[in-house]
Design an enzyme around this catalytic site. Structure first.
Site, PDB file in Angstrom:
ATOM      1  CE  LYS A 179      -3.967   2.079   2.255  1.00  0.00           C
ATOM      2  NZ  LYS A 179      -5.085   1.730   3.290  1.00  0.00           N
ATOM      3  CE  LYS A 224       7.035  -3.847   3.326  1.00  0.00           C
ATOM      4  NZ  LYS A 224       6.037  -4.124   4.449  1.00  0.00           N
ATOM      5  CD  GLU A 272      14.500 -14.212   7.135  1.00  0.00           C
ATOM      6  OE1 GLU A 272      14.225 -13.740   8.089  1.00  0.00           O
ATOM      7  OE2 GLU A 272      14.517 -15.480   6.891  1.00  0.00           O
ATOM      8  CE1 TYR A 273      13.257 -12.949  -2.583  1.00  0.00           C
ATOM      9  CE2 TYR A 273      14.954 -14.637  -2.571  1.00  0.00           C
ATOM     10  CZ  TYR A 273      13.928 -14.170  -3.044  1.00  0.00           C
ATOM     11  OH  TYR A 273      13.395 -14.557  -4.256  1.00  0.00           O
ATOM     12  CB  ALA A 274      10.222 -14.512   2.462  1.00  0.00           C
ATOM     13  CG  ASP A 280      -3.013  -7.735  10.908  1.00  0.00           C
ATOM     14  OD1 ASP A 280      -4.111  -8.410  10.879  1.00  0.00           O
ATOM     15  OD2 ASP A 280      -2.543  -6.959  10.102  1.00  0.00           O
ATOM     16  CD  GLU A 331      -4.600 -11.845   3.688  1.00  0.00           C
ATOM     17  OE1 GLU A 331      -4.592 -12.592   4.898  1.00  0.00           O
ATOM     18  OE2 GLU A 331      -5.815 -11.684   3.442  1.00  0.00           O
ATOM     19  CG  ASN A 332      -0.302  -9.295   7.882  1.00  0.00           C
ATOM     20  OD1 ASN A 332       0.010  -8.812   6.924  1.00  0.00           O
ATOM     21  ND2 ASN A 332      -0.991  -9.116   8.707  1.00  0.00           N
ATOM     22  CG  ASP A 387       2.202  -6.210   7.971  1.00  0.00           C
ATOM     23  OD1 ASP A 387       2.299  -5.131   8.723  1.00  0.00           O
ATOM     24  OD2 ASP A 387       1.379  -6.130   6.883  1.00  0.00           O
TER      25      ASP A 387
HETATM   26  P1  AMP Z   1       3.954  -5.522   1.828  1.00  0.00           P
HETATM   27  O1  AMP Z   1       4.217  -4.134   1.434  1.00  0.00           O
HETATM   28  O2  AMP Z   1       4.703  -6.013   2.941  1.00  0.00           O
HETATM   29  O3  AMP Z   1       2.681  -5.929   1.614  1.00  0.00           O
HETATM   30  O4  AMP Z   1       4.836  -6.400   0.581  1.00  0.00           O
HETATM   31  C1  AMP Z   1       4.237  -6.185  -0.933  1.00  0.00           C
HETATM   32  C2  AMP Z   1       4.524  -7.623  -1.364  1.00  0.00           C
HETATM   33  O5  AMP Z   1       5.927  -7.730  -1.660  1.00  0.00           O
HETATM   34  C3  AMP Z   1       4.178  -9.042  -0.845  1.00  0.00           C
HETATM   35  O6  AMP Z   1       2.867  -9.256  -0.891  1.00  0.00           O
HETATM   36  C4  AMP Z   1       5.262  -9.998  -0.963  1.00  0.00           C
HETATM   37  O7  AMP Z   1       4.791 -10.429  -2.007  1.00  0.00           O
HETATM   38  C5  AMP Z   1       6.520  -9.108  -1.144  1.00  0.00           C
HETATM   39  N1  AMP Z   1       7.399  -9.058  -0.382  1.00  0.00           N
HETATM   40  C6  AMP Z   1       7.332  -8.402   0.851  1.00  0.00           C
HETATM   41  N2  AMP Z   1       8.363  -8.629   1.557  1.00  0.00           N
HETATM   42  C7  AMP Z   1       8.884  -9.463   1.246  1.00  0.00           C
HETATM   43  C8  AMP Z   1      10.053 -10.450   1.714  1.00  0.00           C
HETATM   44  N3  AMP Z   1      10.774 -10.034   2.805  1.00  0.00           N
HETATM   45  N4  AMP Z   1      10.603 -11.238   0.909  1.00  0.00           N
HETATM   46  C9  AMP Z   1       9.896 -11.741  -0.377  1.00  0.00           C
HETATM   47  N5  AMP Z   1       8.832 -10.890  -0.951  1.00  0.00           N
HETATM   48  C10 AMP Z   1       8.272  -9.977  -0.223  1.00  0.00           C
END
Ligand code: AMP
Length: 383
Positions: free
Chosen positions: A133, A152, A201-203, A246, A250-251, A264
């Site tokens: 967002k 991010k 951390e990369y997921a 939360d 999604e989190n 998150d």
């Molecule tokens: P968010 O702003 O945290 O909702 O992140 C947006 C999208 O980025 C998520 O829906 C994930 O697909 C991807 N994402 C966020 N953080 C990571 C992470 N640490 N590693 C891999 N993908 C991520």
């Protein structure tokens, strides 16, 4: 700075982090770098634009909606360059770059220094991983250590518009302190005039919600293992007096080797003594005590775990209806039906988590001893 990188290197060696394949990631990064993809301050589409997201109605949290005064100004002044001597003093003082000391003054100093420790040019930016967002997430590699992270990028204007600066500050403060194999690491942050960058951390396997949508639901063994690892992470958070508040698919992210990572912490709180009575979270996962505006404690996460277990097994959350009022009513009455095909063990655990009285919900310790959890998580078990 070097300690930070060493820490990142060290954590790379630990199996509980990402276990990534640097070669393939490097190829992806090189490919994207060649394209000269720039991180530009384009305005962001919200999560709702992405059709993968369910229609979530967040309950506005009045306190968090209040805009934090002059945050941008403060951030700018924190960003001024420090002398080498100051850097040295800082290097001596800190034994861990992510730990924010309890003392507020020292914390502020350290945060200011942490804020300028990293800069965008320390990273090679790779492909976009997703869109949130308030900004976008990119695959990135720290140049010196070659460590792969998720960067991010949050736009200050968007954060201010959403009135969530306070929430972000709390998220950074809480998440950067947590160390658990099933909690997504926040290695650090930095900022420039318009943006805030979180080094995460990369997921590698992305969002659990996407996987759930793709498969419809998970088999009982997977559910049991997922719930056990999430319970372990929540147990750890609660031991640090952190309530997530939360928990929902999604989190939760998935690492490259399939481990779940709670991410998150935007709605999380430190709850050292007092019980909280703030209304927050996502409608389907809200516990009765929060709907009723009662004080709540860490047991809210047990309720969410019950909702999660139900959704993992069935594919939809237990109180899902067309309208908000009906969902509220069902939650408050704990009015849910578990389909016949769910095993008696799983049913029993759902019923022990989705109890209206927070104190009667099964504890995280007892959850780990529940027969349905033991059946699929015991090391001797071949299931
Ligand atoms: P968010 O702003 O945290 O909702 O992140 C947006 C999208 O980025 C998520 O829906 C994930 O697909 C991807 N994402 C966020 N953080 C990571 C992470 N640490 N590693 C891999 N993908 C991520």
């Amino acid at each position: 700075m070097s300690k930070v990188k060493n820490m990142m290197k060290k954590s790379r060696k630990l199996k509980d982090t990402t276990n990534q394949n640097p070669k393939s990631q490097q190829a992806k990064i090189n490919k994207t770098t060649k394209k000269k993809k720039k991180l530009t301050a384009t305005s962001n589409n919200s999560k709702q634009q992405s059709n993968k997201k369910r229609k979530i109605k967040r309950i506005p949290k009045s306190k968090d909606k209040q805009k934090t005064k002059n945050s941008t100004k403060n951030n700018k002044s924190k960003g001024k360059k420090k002398s080498n001597k100051e850097k040295e003093n800082y290097e001596q003082k800190k034994n861990n770059h992510q730990m924010i000391p309890e003392n507020t003054e020292e914390k502020q100093q350290q945060q200011a220094k942490m804020g300028k420790m990293w800069k965008l040019s320390d990273f090679e930016i790779g492909r976009p991983l997703g869109r949130g967002k308030f900004g976008n997430v990119y695959l990135a590699r720290e140049k010196k250590s070659k460590y792969i992270v998720a960067l991010k990028v949050l736009f200050k204007k968007e954060l201010q518009k959403g009135g969530v600066e306070h929430q972000l500050r709390r998220e950074i403060e809480i998440q950067s302190r947590l160390r658990h194999p099933n909690v997504l690491r926040l290695f650090g942050y930095f900022y420039d005039e318009n943006r805030i960058f979180l080094i995460l951390e990369y997921a590698g396997k992305g969002e659990l919600y996407k996987k759930l949508c793709k498969l419809g639901h998970f088999d009982e063994k997977t559910c049991s293992q997922y719930i056990s690892s999430l319970a372990s992470a929540l147990s750890y958070c609660h031991s640090k007096h952190v309530i997530h508040r939360d928990i929902k698919p999604e989190n939760i992210l998935i690492s490259i080797n399939g481990d779940l990572k709670i991410a998150d912490f935007g709605w999380s709180v430190h709850a050292p003594n007092s019980r909280r009575n703030t209304m927050c979270g996502t409608l389907d996962y809200l516990p009765p005590e929060m709907i009723l505006g009662k004080a709540h404690d860490q047991n809210v996460d047990l309720w969410s775990l019950g909702v999660l277990l139900y959704e993992f097994l069935v594919g939809t959350p237990p109180f899902e209806t067309e309208g908000h009022q009906e969902t509220y009513r069902k939650i408050v009455k704990t009015d849910f039906v578990i389909p016949e095909y769910i095993s008696s063990g799983a049913k029993d655990l759902i019923k022990k988590l989705l109890l209206k009285d927070p104190k009667k919900r099964i504890s995280l310790e007892l959850l780990q001893q529940h027969p349905w959890i033991l059946k699929y998580n015991s090391s001797n078990n071949e299931n």
